[in-house]
Write an enzyme that holds these catalytic residues in place. Sequence first.
Site: not given
Ligand code: C5P
Length: 307
Positions: A16, A146, A114
């Site tokens: 993406k 995501d 993904a």
């Molecule tokens: O949700 P995901 O595991 O992809 O997020 C990875 C890291 O990115 C989180 O642990 C956080 O540190 C950061 N993040 C964030 N705010 C978001 C998405 C991700 O701070 N909305």
Amino acid sequence: MTLSTTLSVTVRAAAKVNLHLGVGRPRPDGFHPLATVYQTLSLHDDVTASTGPAWSVSLVCEDDIDRDAFPAGEDNIVVRAGRLLAAHHDVGLAAGLTVRKSIPIAGGLAGGSADAAATLVALDRLWDLQTSDADLLALAARLGSDVPFALVGGTALGGGRGELVTPAPDEGTRWWVVVPARTGLSTPAVYRHFDELCPDAPEEVTVPDDLVAALGDPDNRVLAAVLRNDLQPVAIDLRPELGELIEAGERAGALRGIVSGSGPTCLFLCSDRGSADRLRTTLLDAGHPRVLVALGPVSGTHVVEYS
Ligand code: C5P
């Protein structure tokens, strides 16, 4: 539950780009509120799930993928996805997972997300679990911000921490030139640096109306004018060469260059396929080892092979 006779299922999930990524100040849970517009690209990974006695994960890729950055075994998001789905249905099953990877690792293109989405769908079909769409989306959200969008695909608005996805009509064929970096950037590190650079970020963020309106116009110049990523200055502060790359791409004919998500992959929106191909050649000639042409939007996670 009756087990199907299917022995393996291969599922495709796309990379993406964020056409808009508005980031607010961290919530009490540490995540940042996002107002984003996602788009899937024709650049994709395939995940094959095969019946097996124990969880395993293997990687198949070209040399330009950073193999060392691919987490092994239980640390890999595909195994976490598989275990989560099995626990949701209370089935004591395991599987072998093979990831055929083209999406750069830690590139800001949601490649791991993904793969997680593809794993959920592959195991759902392999084990004939018939998980509802609502449950798949809820499981996806637990795996990462995501991952729900990777299931849905196309062009979509993302709210909450990114996991609340609403499909958005997109009238165009968007031609992108994708320039991965040699080494990835850590998403948490980029968000931490955002907090340092932007201590006054707003509590709430919204997707601008002009971006939504631009999706209704097939002319890529209109969309190019409104692309925005609040993490771009942060990624450029960590990697100043990204700023130079964006300037070089725009000088060489791109309508706009942007950092994708938390970076470091840079994407260039072009007016049509011909100009994307020309920009690719220019950037390859300038010494960038891997430059791809991709189009968006493409469909979300889908089965490509049963055996
Ligand atoms: O949700 P995901 O595991 O992809 O997020 C990875 C890291 O990115 C989180 O642990 C956080 O540190 C950061 N993040 C964030 N705010 C978001 C998405 C991700 O701070 N909305």
